[in-house]
Design a protein around this motif. Structure first.
Motif, short mmCIF file in Angstrom:
data_model
loop_
_atom_site.label_atom_id
_atom_site.label_comp_id
_atom_site.label_asym_id
_atom_site.label_seq_id
_atom_site.Cartn_x
_atom_site.Cartn_y
_atom_site.Cartn_z
N PHE A 1 38.19 7.13 36.37
CA PHE A 1 39.33 6.42 35.79
C PHE A 1 40.01 5.53 36.83
N LEU A 2 40.16 6.04 38.05
CA LEU A 2 40.88 5.29 39.09
C LEU A 2 40.11 4.05 39.57
N GLY B 1 33.57 7.80 44.16
CA GLY B 1 32.70 7.49 43.02
C GLY B 1 31.23 7.44 43.42
N PHE B 2 30.93 6.95 44.63
CA PHE B 2 29.55 6.90 45.12
C PHE B 2 29.05 8.29 45.54
N SER B 3 29.96 9.19 45.86
CA SER B 3 29.58 10.42 46.56
C SER B 3 28.65 11.32 45.74
N ASN B 4 28.87 11.45 44.44
CA ASN B 4 27.98 12.30 43.64
C ASN B 4 26.55 11.76 43.66
N TYR B 5 26.44 10.44 43.57
CA TYR B 5 25.13 9.81 43.62
C TYR B 5 24.44 10.10 44.95
N LEU B 6 25.17 9.89 46.04
CA LEU B 6 24.58 10.09 47.36
C LEU B 6 24.29 11.57 47.61
N ALA C 1 31.39 10.39 53.43
CA ALA C 1 31.06 11.41 54.43
C ALA C 1 31.79 12.71 54.13
N LEU C 2 33.10 12.62 53.86
CA LEU C 2 33.88 13.83 53.60
C LEU C 2 33.39 14.57 52.36
N SER C 3 33.02 13.83 51.35
CA SER C 3 32.56 14.45 50.11
C SER C 3 31.17 15.06 50.27
N HIS D 1 37.13 17.71 47.73
CA HIS D 1 36.74 17.99 46.35
C HIS D 1 37.67 17.23 45.42
N PHE D 2 37.16 16.74 44.33
CA PHE D 2 37.93 15.87 43.45
C PHE D 2 37.43 15.98 42.03
N SER D 3 38.24 15.53 41.11
CA SER D 3 37.85 15.47 39.71
C SER D 3 37.06 14.18 39.48
N THR D 4 35.82 14.32 39.08
CA THR D 4 34.99 13.14 38.83
C THR D 4 35.61 12.26 37.75
N ASP D 5 36.16 12.87 36.70
CA ASP D 5 36.79 12.08 35.63
C ASP D 5 37.97 11.26 36.16
#
Length: 194
Positions: free
Chosen positions: A74-75, A117-122, A58-60, A66-70
């Motif tokens: 990795f995490l 990790g799901f957020s870009n897809y959604l 929801a926040l994303s 905002h975050f680094s996808t890479d």
């Protein structure tokens, strides 16, 4: 209602997709220490994970985080590895109860990471939609249903090995966790960012 069903199916398909096997690895690693009699604990663990990733999804999607996808990519395998390592310390007695007491907050925290990790897809699915509440709810419910299905299949396999084949539970958990850790190690190396 049709759009709700579409996002419900997308969430279910996303978590059960074998190409996204890192999510499957995490769910199996998380549930490795449980058996069929522990179904309530499993449900709490899976729900804690869902709550965590629902928050960051929801926040994303609302562009509040905002975050680094890479870094997130990795995490995610790091969370799987930590879960596997925790499973390797499964013994009877106080150590086991300490592992169980940390399980829920750790799973919630790991859910936050997986949600990113799901957020870009959604976000790509939602596009410029103004109202994301029902879509986000449907997607998360689909994820939860998919996770529950994976857990049920795993618990049945667990039952076969422990109750029918008579493999000791501690041995089963340690062998499975070591196997999952081996697969996860390759993901960590592949996603290495340092």
């Amino acid at each position: 209602m049709e759009e709700f069903i579409i996002f419900l199916k997308l969430g279910f398909d996303h978590i059960t997709d074998l190409n996204g096997y890192d999510h499957l690895l995490f769910i199996v690693a998380l549930c490795a220490i449980y058996d069929l009699n522990d179904w309530k604990k499993v449900l709490v663990s899976i729900t804690a994970f869902t709550v965590g990733h629902s928050i960051t999804l929801a926040l994303s999607v609302l562009n509040l985080v905002h975050f680094s996808t890479d870094l997130i990519e990795f995490l995610i395998p790091v969370t799987i590895m930590i879960t596997c390592i925790g499973n390797l310390f499964l013994n009877k007695g106080k150590k086991q109860s300490a592992i169980f007491s940390l399980r829920y907050p750790t799973t919630l925290f790991f859910g936050l990471i997986h949600g990113l990790g799901f957020s870009n897809y959604l976000r790509s699915l939602l596009g410029n939609s103004n109202s994301i509440v029902s879509e986000l709810l449907a997607f998360n419910l689909g994820l939860e249903f998919g996770q529950i299905l994976i857990v049920l299949v795993f618990l049945l396999i667990n039952y076969i090995f422990i109750k029918i084949i008579k493999v000791q539970k501690v041995s089963f958990v340690k062998i499975l966790s070591a196997f999952l850790a081996g697969i996860t190690f390759t993901l960590i190396v592949d996603k290495w960012i340092f």
